[in-house]
Design an enzyme around this catalytic site. Structure first.
Site, PDB file in Angstrom:
ATOM      1  N   GLU A   1       7.072 -44.674  -1.824  1.00 11.00           N
ATOM      2  CA  GLU A   1       5.682 -45.040  -2.108  1.00 11.00           C
ATOM      3  C   GLU A   1       5.164 -44.149  -3.230  1.00 11.00           C
ATOM      4  O   GLU A   1       5.579 -42.996  -3.349  1.00 11.00           O
ATOM      5  CB  GLU A   1       4.801 -44.834  -0.858  1.00 11.00           C
ATOM      6  CG  GLU A   1       3.348 -45.303  -1.059  1.00 11.00           C
ATOM      7  CD  GLU A   1       2.397 -44.921   0.098  1.00 11.00           C
ATOM      8  OE1 GLU A   1       2.806 -44.138   0.970  1.00 11.00           O
ATOM      9  OE2 GLU A   1       1.251 -45.405   0.087  1.00 11.00           O
TER      10      GLU A   1
ATOM     11  N   TYR B   1       4.386 -49.771  -2.603  1.00  9.90           N
ATOM     12  CA  TYR B   1       5.627 -49.552  -1.847  1.00  9.90           C
ATOM     13  C   TYR B   1       6.763 -50.260  -2.548  1.00  9.90           C
ATOM     14  O   TYR B   1       6.590 -51.380  -3.053  1.00  9.90           O
ATOM     15  CB  TYR B   1       5.513 -50.118  -0.424  1.00  9.90           C
ATOM     16  CG  TYR B   1       4.639 -49.316   0.478  1.00  9.90           C
ATOM     17  CD1 TYR B   1       5.032 -48.063   0.939  1.00  9.90           C
ATOM     18  CD2 TYR B   1       3.409 -49.823   0.895  1.00  9.90           C
ATOM     19  CE1 TYR B   1       4.217 -47.322   1.784  1.00  9.90           C
ATOM     20  CE2 TYR B   1       2.595 -49.088   1.744  1.00  9.90           C
ATOM     21  CZ  TYR B   1       2.998 -47.845   2.176  1.00  9.90           C
ATOM     22  OH  TYR B   1       2.189 -47.114   3.012  1.00  9.90           O
TER      23      TYR B   1
ATOM     24  N   HIS C   1      -4.953 -48.976   0.582  1.00 10.08           N
ATOM     25  CA  HIS C   1      -4.958 -48.846   2.032  1.00 10.08           C
ATOM     26  C   HIS C   1      -6.385 -48.784   2.548  1.00 10.08           C
ATOM     27  O   HIS C   1      -7.252 -48.175   1.904  1.00 10.08           O
ATOM     28  CB  HIS C   1      -4.288 -47.529   2.462  1.00 10.08           C
ATOM     29  CG  HIS C   1      -2.844 -47.429   2.136  1.00 10.08           C
ATOM     30  ND1 HIS C   1      -1.905 -48.290   2.635  1.00 10.08           N
ATOM     31  CD2 HIS C   1      -2.160 -46.539   1.376  1.00 10.08           C
ATOM     32  CE1 HIS C   1      -0.708 -47.936   2.196  1.00 10.08           C
ATOM     33  NE2 HIS C   1      -0.836 -46.884   1.419  1.00 10.08           N
TER      34      HIS C   1
ATOM     35  N   HIS D   1       3.511 -37.158   1.137  1.00  9.08           N
ATOM     36  CA  HIS D   1       3.554 -37.322   2.588  1.00  9.08           C
ATOM     37  C   HIS D   1       4.716 -38.209   2.993  1.00  9.08           C
ATOM     38  O   HIS D   1       5.431 -38.725   2.138  1.00  9.08           O
ATOM     39  CB  HIS D   1       2.237 -37.933   3.081  1.00  9.08           C
ATOM     40  CG  HIS D   1       2.059 -39.374   2.674  1.00  9.08           C
ATOM     41  ND1 HIS D   1       1.423 -39.744   1.511  1.00  9.08           N
ATOM     42  CD2 HIS D   1       2.464 -40.538   3.256  1.00  9.08           C
ATOM     43  CE1 HIS D   1       1.425 -41.071   1.415  1.00  9.08           C
ATOM     44  NE2 HIS D   1       2.054 -41.571   2.458  1.00  9.08           N
TER      45      HIS D   1
ATOM     46  N   HIS E   1       8.955 -44.454   5.151  1.00 12.55           N
ATOM     47  CA  HIS E   1       8.906 -44.161   3.713  1.00 12.55           C
ATOM     48  C   HIS E   1       8.479 -42.717   3.492  1.00 12.55           C
ATOM     49  O   HIS E   1       7.928 -42.072   4.379  1.00 12.55           O
ATOM     50  CB  HIS E   1       7.909 -45.093   3.001  1.00 12.55           C
ATOM     51  CG  HIS E   1       6.467 -44.799   3.303  1.00 12.55           C
ATOM     52  ND1 HIS E   1       5.757 -45.414   4.320  1.00 12.55           N
ATOM     53  CD2 HIS E   1       5.574 -43.932   2.743  1.00 12.55           C
ATOM     54  CE1 HIS E   1       4.515 -44.952   4.359  1.00 12.55           C
ATOM     55  NE2 HIS E   1       4.376 -44.051   3.414  1.00 12.55           N
TER      56      HIS E   1
ATOM     57  N   HIS F   1      -3.328 -37.316   4.676  1.00 11.45           N
ATOM     58  CA  HIS F   1      -2.186 -37.240   5.591  1.00 11.45           C
ATOM     59  C   HIS F   1      -1.002 -36.532   4.947  1.00 11.45           C
ATOM     60  O   HIS F   1      -0.709 -36.728   3.778  1.00 11.45           O
ATOM     61  CB  HIS F   1      -1.753 -38.600   6.120  1.00 11.45           C
ATOM     62  CG  HIS F   1      -1.419 -39.626   5.069  1.00 11.45           C
ATOM     63  ND1 HIS F   1      -1.758 -39.509   3.744  1.00 11.45           N
ATOM     64  CD2 HIS F   1      -0.761 -40.815   5.163  1.00 11.45           C
ATOM     65  CE1 HIS F   1      -1.339 -40.568   3.088  1.00 11.45           C
ATOM     66  NE2 HIS F   1      -0.733 -41.370   3.909  1.00 11.45           N
TER      67      HIS F   1
END
Lengths: 301, 301, 301, 301
Positions: A259, A249, A240, A148, A208, A194
């Protein structure tokens, strides 16, 4: 079916040799093609020509990002939808762009150049399509695939509306301010938490892009490889709150934030959106730390 | 055989109820005994009466730490050795101290009260000694056992010498300054990377004590539990350069730093000491971050 | 301190090239020396000259196994102890045996040739002793070190007595029959669940030797590598009831059973012995399967 | 979008109390509703009313399985498609079936009763939709969700054709005999390696249904829980060649085969089908063992 997934991200770097060394040697991607001023990379389990394109430019930045659609008709339908929304669409014909066929390009409300592509050259992954064996000799981080990306927008709500109403994205999670406006949105097409996220920040900026890892142990191995290669870690290993995935990251040596990501749920269209309120922003972004560091909020490319 | 391992750490807390709630509910220890002003805790896989003792005091601090010796003779021999070194030794008779028999106490060169104990009441672990089953219903972090501790000393080299020459510890790793003096030493008796570490700082101070976890996945679960309970994480999940173990540092709600730790090598007396130079202190302490945060260096109890 | 740990196992193989290919390419060991009819291997984190010696012989079998002692005096003391027990001891002088100095050899009650060695050439591990980095490019299974071995004996109790009374081993677990006689014993010197196990079977036979892995994820990676190389897996991935460690058993291409092992507790001399009764033999050996397969019981080398 | 995912499996059991005890206490599901002769279960991360329904019957077996469609129109479209294929469709009205609204039922070419459902009561998962926290107190195996199922068919090719041509499934992998006929097919709608698999065997039979786990460590914990509860493990922990996922097969106490499963790739409609040839059936099914055990092939319910 429309848009399937993130196809590729096209970034610019001031040092092509360094970019090639990092994205192959540290990240463990394969180079599938190079031209005068560009290099094309893919992950070991990806079949398509590339998921990352790097172009030489004195400035670190992003040229565009592309999503893949299922059919030629999807491309035409989405072209009409974007034009109906009032945006100009540029057709890219087969042969114009490396590794792919017919595609369309347009500017999003947040000022990013976005591409939709149907045909992409199939170069094949590392596993055979006949009696495949699990690969055991991968070098570097070697993520199986791109996952993503996160872009910035001055008006998150307007951008989210465009991605949902025009392009058919579904919102899995949102971060909202006290007055109810959206500070961040996470949206998907691929039944993952996502495919793209949009968070408040300068229009046109890339925050990112992220590679998929298979598990938490691969997160640790990634950190070992990053440290060995003296790559600056931004945050992590951590988790997260949004997506509940695990993550690190870090910055590639030219300055683009990468990431590595794993975990999360598997949402279908009937997945009810999760809402985070601004007072929980720390836990939403970094669940273990409970706070967002300054660099994470202010550094974009 | 002499000293076997870290037996228990005795700390002080200003809120006994909170201490009990945290060390059972979050850390997942068992309370084995309580007195008017003290509570005794052990890990699920420990057989001995306690590995952590908590005493009420308005001030957060450390009363003492204790190492276990194999035999009664070891106790007598070490008593003589400490006295020969010029330190006063205080005998604690059976019945004087909760949960344990005959022991000796003395002050280390760094001003800590140290105890050596032979007899400790056996209360047994959670696994049977007859056809045992793997426990599947542990609550909280639930480390199997206490692992090590880190204390501060103004003169690290002097303290290291005492632990090695008098008490028989072996040095697995050291961090040395440009002029060759020791900034930190890691020493063991139990064939693990460290049972005690001494790092430059104020005499008499406790930096942290650490619980053992079985693997990196248990590290993540610990972080999940800490975040759920709003416990402040100091650093981690990350990896140490020293010991190469994985770790999280965090503070109990009263302010004592705890660690969960796993991994590392298994050193015997023929293990050659590893040396870190001061210019690599970042990687030595936090291998992924490559730097030590201010709080980690300045906060002690 | 006496005996420290399993030093090396000396086996015979009918195909030296195949043995070298397997123990380097699949198992990921390093060759440290070769002679006309022998090859010497070590794990990446071991400092000593070798932990596995392979000799050409038409027959697959075991020549001997060696344990390392801490000091020259330990060697002399144990020599006396073995002789007092009524066994003949053979001294091996420095220079007689590859990679090691003075050592003693004798036959155990179970008819195995056992060696005790003090001096072993230090060739060093893969990690530096100065500001070391975590290795990220290990190939094959690449265990950090040899862990333990299991031999067979017609009279398990007699052998256990010899290892404990004469050599100072401590018994962590035992499997006993209905009449109380020992069917299997697990004994340690290195504060791990076992350095050597003895299980009922033909005198002089080797059941397996085992390499240490750091965690359950390394167990899976080992299985991936074994399957990729078409190595026959005997049992696993699974868990033992005894030691509670995780494991895979498999056969090297010449026929010697290997194991990869991780987990378990960390016992000191005050660890109370765990007893398994014969009716629980299935769970004791293979905790998940709850039964022992015929091949596991009958195949030795 | 049509079919989204496997919605629920309806099985029969001869002992409802035992079924409830097992599916809650060992598998860690939640009971959402019970009727006179049925009980409905869901996983902790599922939002819908149930993913497993259990009905009392003297015979262990399967009543039907249900897939969820995105919209009311999808239901009507698929109804027409099935009827056009020549199969009778039975409409189930809202209120007729527990926990769900309008749905259709029909018999597949393999003689299974299949259901398509659009409306399912939303009962919600364990995580909040507002500032959610990672759950830390799950009991039993506690898979986040149902994943897939495997049914048997005498004519695999005919069944695969029905699922693909009429219902829109995509084939990710197939196992083919020497003459090219399909012995097994793996098909998906949810962008996962498989939502349903069909393997040669008696028409109408259920081979197993599978719960999703997040990683390999959860596989081990599942095995620990199964062993603790004396549940018979069929095969595993191991890896499949097909899907490359990790797995354990085992039987619930009434005799229905369950699976826990994790891993694999994430296929889109442009995923090229993987083919396994019959001579590789062992590796295809159990990648580590390289062979399929008799029980796995012959036991169905």
């Amino acid at each position: 079916m429309g848009i399937l997934r993130l196809s590729h991200v096209d970034i610019t770097v001031p040092d092509m040799d360094l970019a090639k060394a990092y994205y192959t040697g540290v990240m463990g991607l394969d180079i599938t093609e190079t031209t005068d001023d560009r290099a094309f990379f893919k992950c070991w389990d990806e079949e398509d020509h590339h998921s990352l394109a790097v172009r030489y430019d004195p400035r670190v930045g992003i040229d565009r990002f592309a999503f893949k659609v299922e059919t030629e008709d999807d491309l035409a339908d989405l072209e009409k939808a974007v034009e109906s929304y009032g945006f100009h669409v540029h057709r890219v014909s087969r042969g114009e762009e490396v590794g792919q066929g017919e595609s369309i390009r347009f500017e999003t409300p947040s000022g990013h150049e976005m591409e939709l592509v149907h045909e992409v050259d199939k170069v094949g992954g590392r596993m055979s399509k006949l009696n495949p064996e699990i690969p055991i000799d991968l070098q570097g981080i070697a993520p199986p695939r791109m996952d993503h990306m996160l872009i910035n927008a001055e008006e998150v709500g307007e951008s989210a509306k465009f991605f949902m109403d025009v392009l058919g994205f579904r919102m899995t999670e949102q971060l909202v301010g006290g007055d109810g406006h959206q500070i961040g949105v996470w949206m998907e097409r691929s039944h993952s938490p996502h495919d793209i996220a949009i968070v408040n920040g300068p229009n046109g900026a890339l925050h990112h892009f992220a590679f998929w890892l298979d598990d938490w142990d691969h997160v640790r191995r990634s950190a070992d490889i990053l440290a060995y290669n003296a790559i600056q870690i931004d945050v992590g290993p951590t988790r997260h709150g949004v997506t509940r995935g695990n993550t690190i990251y870090f910055f590639d040596p030219m300055g683009t934030r990468n990431e590595v990501f794993t975990g999360g749920y598997r949402p279908d269209p009937d997945f009810p959106t999760i809402t985070w309120t601004e007072d929980n922003i720390g836990q939403a972004v970094f669940y273990y730390e409970g706070e967002v560091n300054e660099r994470f909020v202010t550094v974009h490319t």
